[in-house]
Design a protein around this motif. Sequence first.
Motif, mmCIF file in Angstrom:
data_model
loop_
_atom_site.group_PDB
_atom_site.id
_atom_site.type_symbol
_atom_site.label_atom_id
_atom_site.label_comp_id
_atom_site.label_asym_id
_atom_site.label_seq_id
_atom_site.Cartn_x
_atom_site.Cartn_y
_atom_site.Cartn_z
ATOM 1 N N GLN A 46 30.736 45.906 32.002
ATOM 2 C CA GLN A 46 31.305 44.916 31.101
ATOM 3 C C GLN A 46 32.797 45.138 30.955
ATOM 4 O O GLN A 46 33.249 46.256 30.704
ATOM 5 C CB GLN A 46 30.624 45.023 29.721
ATOM 6 C CG GLN A 46 31.066 43.957 28.738
ATOM 7 C CD GLN A 46 30.295 44.065 27.425
ATOM 8 O OE1 GLN A 46 29.649 45.059 27.160
ATOM 9 N NE2 GLN A 46 30.362 43.023 26.620
ATOM 10 N N GLY A 47 33.567 44.069 31.144
ATOM 11 C CA GLY A 47 35.014 44.140 30.952
ATOM 12 C C GLY A 47 35.691 45.142 31.863
ATOM 13 O O GLY A 47 36.689 45.752 31.474
ATOM 14 N N MET A 237 41.010 49.803 36.499
ATOM 15 C CA MET A 237 41.322 49.190 37.779
ATOM 16 C C MET A 237 41.571 47.706 37.542
ATOM 17 O O MET A 237 40.986 47.111 36.630
ATOM 18 C CB MET A 237 40.169 49.393 38.759
ATOM 19 C CG MET A 237 39.883 50.857 39.062
ATOM 20 S SD MET A 237 41.172 51.609 40.068
ATOM 21 C CE MET A 237 40.653 51.093 41.689
ATOM 22 N N PRO A 238 42.442 47.093 38.344
ATOM 23 C CA PRO A 238 42.747 45.679 38.129
ATOM 24 C C PRO A 238 41.537 44.796 38.412
ATOM 25 O O PRO A 238 40.770 45.049 39.340
ATOM 26 C CB PRO A 238 43.876 45.404 39.134
ATOM 27 C CG PRO A 238 43.738 46.462 40.169
ATOM 28 C CD PRO A 238 43.186 47.665 39.478
ATOM 29 N N ALA A 239 41.339 43.791 37.586
ATOM 30 C CA ALA A 239 40.276 42.806 37.801
ATOM 31 C C ALA A 239 40.816 41.429 37.445
ATOM 32 O O ALA A 239 41.576 41.281 36.482
ATOM 33 C CB ALA A 239 39.048 43.137 36.949
ATOM 34 N N PRO A 242 37.211 39.226 33.385
ATOM 35 C CA PRO A 242 36.367 40.247 32.746
ATOM 36 C C PRO A 242 34.976 40.344 33.350
ATOM 37 O O PRO A 242 34.369 41.413 33.354
ATOM 38 C CB PRO A 242 36.309 39.793 31.284
ATOM 39 C CG PRO A 242 37.481 38.909 31.097
ATOM 40 C CD PRO A 242 37.730 38.249 32.414
ATOM 41 N N ASP A 243 34.453 39.222 33.866
ATOM 42 C CA ASP A 243 33.101 39.224 34.406
ATOM 43 C C ASP A 243 33.078 39.249 35.937
ATOM 44 O O ASP A 243 32.054 38.968 36.559
ATOM 45 C CB ASP A 243 32.330 38.003 33.904
ATOM 46 C CG ASP A 243 33.042 36.681 34.184
ATOM 47 O OD1 ASP A 243 34.225 36.713 34.590
ATOM 48 O OD2 ASP A 243 32.420 35.620 33.982
ATOM 49 N N ALA A 244 34.223 39.587 36.553
ATOM 50 C CA ALA A 244 34.265 39.687 38.010
ATOM 51 C C ALA A 244 33.414 40.864 38.480
ATOM 52 O O ALA A 244 33.346 41.893 37.803
ATOM 53 C CB ALA A 244 35.702 39.861 38.488
ATOM 54 N N LEU A 252 41.322 44.940 44.849
ATOM 55 C CA LEU A 252 42.651 44.944 44.231
ATOM 56 C C LEU A 252 43.147 46.342 43.875
ATOM 57 O O LEU A 252 44.212 46.471 43.260
ATOM 58 C CB LEU A 252 42.625 44.094 42.954
ATOM 59 C CG LEU A 252 42.320 42.606 43.123
ATOM 60 C CD1 LEU A 252 42.228 41.928 41.753
ATOM 61 C CD2 LEU A 252 43.372 41.923 43.979
ATOM 62 N N SER A 253 42.438 47.376 44.260
ATOM 63 C CA SER A 253 42.768 48.721 43.776
ATOM 64 C C SER A 253 44.190 49.148 44.116
ATOM 65 O O SER A 253 44.808 49.906 43.364
ATOM 66 C CB SER A 253 41.764 49.738 44.327
ATOM 67 O OG SER A 253 41.794 49.751 45.751
#
Length: 402
Positions: A46-47, A237-239, A242-244, A252-253
């Motif tokens: 989550q998130g 880590m970049p996302a 939120p639900d990706a 995207l790391s």
Amino acid sequence: MDLPRIVSVDDHVIEPAHLFSTWLPARYRDRGPRPVTQGIGPLVYQGGKYRFTTDPDGPPTDWWVYEDLLFPYKRVIAAVGFDRDAMTLEGITRAEMRPGCWDPAERLKDMDLNHVEASLCFPTFPRFCGQTFAEARDKEVALACVRAYNDWMVEEWCGDSGGRLIPLCLIPLWDVELAVAEIHRNAARGVRAVTFSELPTHLGLPSIHTGYWDPFFAACAETRTVINLHIGSSSQMPAASPDAPPAVQATLSFNNAMASLADYLFSGVLVRHPDLRLAYSEGQMGWIPYALERADDVWREHRAWGGVRDLIPEPPSAYYYRQVYCCFFRDRHGVDSIDVVGRDNATFETDYPHVDSTFPHTREVALDHVRGLDEETIHKLMRGNAIRMLGLDLDATPHSGV
């Protein structure tokens, strides 16, 4: 083609269950990390963060219990030996892992199988730069844990390896003067690598722009201790959403490394500490040419209003080529751009035992990337730059640059 034996600058270690019962002073052991084996419950994502729970009926899993923290080991971080589709977020015990994950003698055997001569290993339970101890309430015990981990790393994990396992130490992130003391304590016994957060403000720590960390940077420069900045050492880590799914984060790391590099290039840290060396770990390198081009363009066109006119006297790329290393393991685009990435700046990694690891096919993967390069460049990428970066007692070719 003959490929030199590899010096990997980014691998990982699963801590043995006896680490803190052996290396933590007796007076702290009842308040320090304890190993347990118990069932794991369903995973909640989550998130952009994972949540784990225990379940007596769940699959057996090895955990660390420390203050209010329950930390499970998962297959993705001890993935070598599993089929690709079995490299999941399920819990795992040390008995199910390949022994090279946590046993130094077995690690050396796996390195021999994988065409690797030497390896620098990041922590797992402490997290990539020791966030676990920085978040603890009892800082007296946390400091003892940092020192115990470093003692284990230097004396047990690396001690009998003949220099093939390279010590990488932690600092107490919550106190810069204690951090300086730990740098000097470890440098006195030959340690030349420390792990630090790529973006410390994400951990609630002071920014590198404040000057707070300058004593730490000065100590690293003085002792020739390389600061290693692993993706995810900011505990996030970049996302995109939120639900990706986690695959978005994995794709995207490299963004964390790119953001961190821009921070350092415009911070003045590399200007004030010209002997300081940074190493970006597991961030790959194909993004670097444009990041440098953009930074130089901003410096040239926007420095007056951008706040760096009097802070950064040379184009930012000059500091990168002089003081920064990157690394790669699957990045053909980066290799195609090696003249801009920097033949003296790039190093290689295997990421053992993580899900991304090239084990046991590292030689084939490396050959596929460097075929067509000249022998001197291949030597630099596979080992020479890492030997120079870490001051290793191994052979190295003549060099220039960082």
